[in-house]
Design a protein around this motif. Structure first.
Motif, PDB file in Angstrom:
ATOM      1  N   ARG A  81       0.776  -1.338  -0.062  1.00  0.00           N
ATOM      2  CA  ARG A  81      -0.146  -0.055  -0.105  1.00  0.00           C
ATOM      3  C   ARG A  81       0.818   1.436  -0.006  1.00  0.00           C
ATOM      4  N   LEU A  82       2.282   1.213   0.091  1.00  0.00           N
ATOM      5  CA  LEU A  82       3.094   2.224   0.136  1.00  0.00           C
ATOM      6  C   LEU A  82       3.275   2.473  -1.240  1.00  0.00           C
ATOM      7  N   THR A  83       2.913   3.671  -2.164  1.00  0.00           N
ATOM      8  CA  THR A  83       2.936   3.793  -3.147  1.00  0.00           C
ATOM      9  C   THR A  83       3.766   4.976  -3.670  1.00  0.00           C
ATOM     10  N   LYS A  84       4.162   5.983  -2.626  1.00  0.00           N
ATOM     11  CA  LYS A  84       5.005   6.881  -3.057  1.00  0.00           C
ATOM     12  C   LYS A  84       6.208   6.857  -2.141  1.00  0.00           C
ATOM     13  N   SER A  85       6.151   6.593  -0.872  1.00  0.00           N
ATOM     14  CA  SER A  85       7.369   6.522   0.062  1.00  0.00           C
ATOM     15  C   SER A  85       7.853   4.928  -0.236  1.00  0.00           C
ATOM     16  N   ALA A  86       8.897   4.719  -0.297  1.00  0.00           N
ATOM     17  CA  ALA A  86       9.566   3.199  -0.363  1.00  0.00           C
ATOM     18  C   ALA A  86       9.689   2.750   0.879  1.00  0.00           C
ATOM     19  N   GLU A 106       8.605   0.430  14.292  1.00  0.00           N
ATOM     20  CA  GLU A 106       8.465  -0.388  13.258  1.00  0.00           C
ATOM     21  C   GLU A 106       8.992   0.120  11.875  1.00  0.00           C
ATOM     22  N   ILE A 107       9.606  -0.525  11.242  1.00  0.00           N
ATOM     23  CA  ILE A 107      10.125  -0.299   9.695  1.00  0.00           C
ATOM     24  C   ILE A 107       9.359  -0.807   8.903  1.00  0.00           C
ATOM     25  N   ARG A 108       8.727   0.009   8.018  1.00  0.00           N
ATOM     26  CA  ARG A 108       7.606  -0.615   7.031  1.00  0.00           C
ATOM     27  C   ARG A 108       8.197  -0.368   5.546  1.00  0.00           C
ATOM     28  N   ILE A 109       8.496  -1.321   4.840  1.00  0.00           N
ATOM     29  CA  ILE A 109       9.192  -1.242   3.510  1.00  0.00           C
ATOM     30  C   ILE A 109       8.041  -1.657   2.396  1.00  0.00           C
ATOM     31  N   GLY A 110       7.749  -0.469   1.579  1.00  0.00           N
ATOM     32  CA  GLY A 110       7.100  -0.801   0.195  1.00  0.00           C
ATOM     33  C   GLY A 110       7.706  -1.764  -0.819  1.00  0.00           C
ATOM     34  N   VAL A 111       7.133  -3.062  -0.653  1.00  0.00           N
ATOM     35  CA  VAL A 111       7.624  -4.178  -1.339  1.00  0.00           C
ATOM     36  C   VAL A 111       7.626  -4.065  -2.875  1.00  0.00           C
ATOM     37  N   ASN A 112       6.518  -3.569  -3.571  1.00  0.00           N
ATOM     38  CA  ASN A 112       6.416  -3.185  -4.800  1.00  0.00           C
ATOM     39  C   ASN A 112       7.786  -2.504  -5.634  1.00  0.00           C
ATOM     40  N   PHE A 113       8.184  -1.502  -4.880  1.00  0.00           N
ATOM     41  CA  PHE A 113       9.284  -0.851  -5.397  1.00  0.00           C
ATOM     42  C   PHE A 113      10.349  -1.393  -5.857  1.00  0.00           C
ATOM     43  N   PHE A 114      10.593  -2.912  -5.007  1.00  0.00           N
ATOM     44  CA  PHE A 114      11.440  -3.659  -5.343  1.00  0.00           C
ATOM     45  C   PHE A 114      11.503  -4.829  -6.086  1.00  0.00           C
ATOM     46  N   LEU A 115      10.312  -5.347  -6.156  1.00  0.00           N
ATOM     47  CA  LEU A 115       9.715  -6.425  -6.851  1.00  0.00           C
ATOM     48  C   LEU A 115       9.707  -5.935  -8.158  1.00  0.00           C
ATOM     49  N   GLN A 116       9.382  -4.653  -8.582  1.00  0.00           N
ATOM     50  CA  GLN A 116       9.129  -4.086  -9.942  1.00  0.00           C
ATOM     51  C   GLN A 116      10.290  -3.126 -10.298  1.00  0.00           C
ATOM     52  N   TYR A 117      11.520  -3.388  -9.744  1.00  0.00           N
ATOM     53  CA  TYR A 117      12.305  -2.272  -9.874  1.00  0.00           C
ATOM     54  C   TYR A 117      12.970  -2.234 -11.390  1.00  0.00           C
ATOM     55  N   HIS A 118      12.817  -3.250 -12.008  1.00  0.00           N
ATOM     56  CA  HIS A 118      13.385  -3.459 -13.483  1.00  0.00           C
ATOM     57  C   HIS A 118      12.178  -3.204 -14.367  1.00  0.00           C
ATOM     58  N   ALA A 119      11.094  -2.882 -13.784  1.00  0.00           N
ATOM     59  CA  ALA A 119       9.970  -2.500 -14.892  1.00  0.00           C
ATOM     60  C   ALA A 119      10.061  -1.274 -15.866  1.00  0.00           C
ATOM     61  N   VAL A 120      10.752  -0.387 -15.225  1.00  0.00           N
ATOM     62  CA  VAL A 120      11.215   0.909 -16.216  1.00  0.00           C
ATOM     63  C   VAL A 120      12.615   1.089 -16.330  1.00  0.00           C
ATOM     64  N   LYS A 121      13.203   1.581 -17.437  1.00  0.00           N
ATOM     65  CA  LYS A 121      14.522   1.706 -17.684  1.00  0.00           C
ATOM     66  C   LYS A 121      15.294   2.995 -17.220  1.00  0.00           C
ATOM     67  N   TYR A 179      15.320  11.508  -0.899  1.00  0.00           N
ATOM     68  CA  TYR A 179      14.194  10.844  -1.784  1.00  0.00           C
ATOM     69  C   TYR A 179      14.472   9.731  -2.425  1.00  0.00           C
ATOM     70  N   HIS A 180      13.510   9.168  -3.302  1.00  0.00           N
ATOM     71  CA  HIS A 180      14.032   8.167  -4.325  1.00  0.00           C
ATOM     72  C   HIS A 180      13.442   8.447  -5.524  1.00  0.00           C
ATOM     73  N   LYS A 181      13.802   7.771  -6.657  1.00  0.00           N
ATOM     74  CA  LYS A 181      13.372   7.830  -7.843  1.00  0.00           C
ATOM     75  C   LYS A 181      12.955   6.411  -8.400  1.00  0.00           C
ATOM     76  N   LEU A 182      12.505   5.589  -7.571  1.00  0.00           N
ATOM     77  CA  LEU A 182      12.178   4.276  -8.035  1.00  0.00           C
ATOM     78  C   LEU A 182      10.923   4.221  -8.652  1.00  0.00           C
ATOM     79  N   PRO A 183      10.723   3.141  -9.647  1.00  0.00           N
ATOM     80  CA  PRO A 183       9.455   3.292 -10.157  1.00  0.00           C
ATOM     81  C   PRO A 183       8.162   3.208  -9.540  1.00  0.00           C
ATOM     82  N   THR A 184       7.383   4.004  -9.834  1.00  0.00           N
ATOM     83  CA  THR A 184       6.030   4.143  -9.256  1.00  0.00           C
ATOM     84  C   THR A 184       4.998   3.335 -10.246  1.00  0.00           C
ATOM     85  N   ALA A 185       3.814   2.915  -9.458  1.00  0.00           N
ATOM     86  CA  ALA A 185       2.870   2.194 -10.408  1.00  0.00           C
ATOM     87  C   ALA A 185       2.539   3.237 -11.777  1.00  0.00           C
TER      88      ALA A 185
END
Length: 252
Positions: A81-86, A106-121, A179-185
């Motif tokens: 559910r974390l879609t902006k903050s990783a 608690e440290i909560r990590i936005g898992v999709n940022f890493f599972l979809q890391y290679h989805a954009v170039k 901040y980060h520039k990991l791929p968002t949805a």
């Protein structure tokens, strides 16, 4: 025990080459120990991996301070559910009034940022540092959250936009940004499927082709379809039904 607890986390500092070596050594040890992360591409991850990773950082960067001196509890979780903050650090608002043993962070990590890391170039810097793979990106995000934890414990508040946080992150981990520039949805939807919020789309639902507009983009698209019996109403009184549609099933 006493020598560990006399370590001042706020003044610890590493040279750039030392940071790079320690970060790579942590990755090497994690890959050799984790039940899920077997190389630098994260395809599967569990909260236990975050706990393991934090322990390695405590050992190699923080002189074992958390292991020996922190009386409270550290929790680790993954969220889709974390879609902006990783990453996000959750700390009780009344931390100043709690006994050390009653503190839970608690440290909560936005898992999709890493599972979809290679989805954009696109380049994917995190905290001002270029990343080569999803594991390195995860490490940098965790480093950022570690700085939040340290600030919460010392000052009962944390702000990554403030100078104090930036000094801490720079000294410990060489971070130059917060901040980060990991791929968002939304980026993935735009690059991979050509989809943007507001696009007119169609999709098949129960043997019927429906037409609507993209209202939100996450792991699936939220599409609003005109429906006189719908539960959602716009400012002009038109009624809609909301559908959650996999991106690959949409046609512009």
């Amino acid at each position: 025990m006493r020598e560990y607890c006399m370590v001042d986390l706020l003044t610890m500092e590493y040279a750039a080459a030392e940071i790079t070596w320690r970060r790579k050594e942590i990755a090497r040890r994690l890959i050799g120990t984790s039940a899920n992360i077997k190389d630098h591409t994260i395809n599967r991850i569990a909260p236990a991996d975050l706990e393991l990773l934090f322990g390695l950082y405590d050992e190699l960067f923080l002189a074992g301070w958390f292991r020996h001196c922190f009386a409270g509890t550290l929790g680790f979780s993954l969220s889709s559910r974390l879609t902006k903050s990783a990453g996000k650090t959750l700390c009780p608002k009344d931390i100043a009034q709690r006994k050390p043993s009653e503190i839970r962070i608690e440290i909560r990590i936005g898992v999709n940022f890493f599972l979809q890391y290679h989805a954009v170039k696109n380049p994917k810097p995190v905290c001002g540092i270029a990343t080569a793979d999803s594991l390195e990106a995860l490490q940098l995000v965790l480093e950022h959250e570690i700085c939040h934890v340290i600030e919460f414990l010392h000052f009962h508040a944390s702000n990554c936009s403030a100078a104090r946080f930036k000094r801490l992150a720079g000294r410990l981990f060489g971070h130059t940004e917060s901040y980060h520039k990991l791929p968002t949805a939304q980026q993935i939807a735009r690059q991979k499927y050509g989809l943007r919020i507001g696009d007119a789309v169609s999709f098949r639902f129960e043997d019927t082709v429906l037409h609507g507009r993209v209202y939100r983009l996450n792991q699936r698209a939220t599409v609003m379809v005109r429906d006189r019996f719908g539960h959602y109403t716009d400012g002009n009184g038109r009624r809609y039904t909301k559908y959650y549609v996999p991106l690959e099933l949409l046609q512009k």
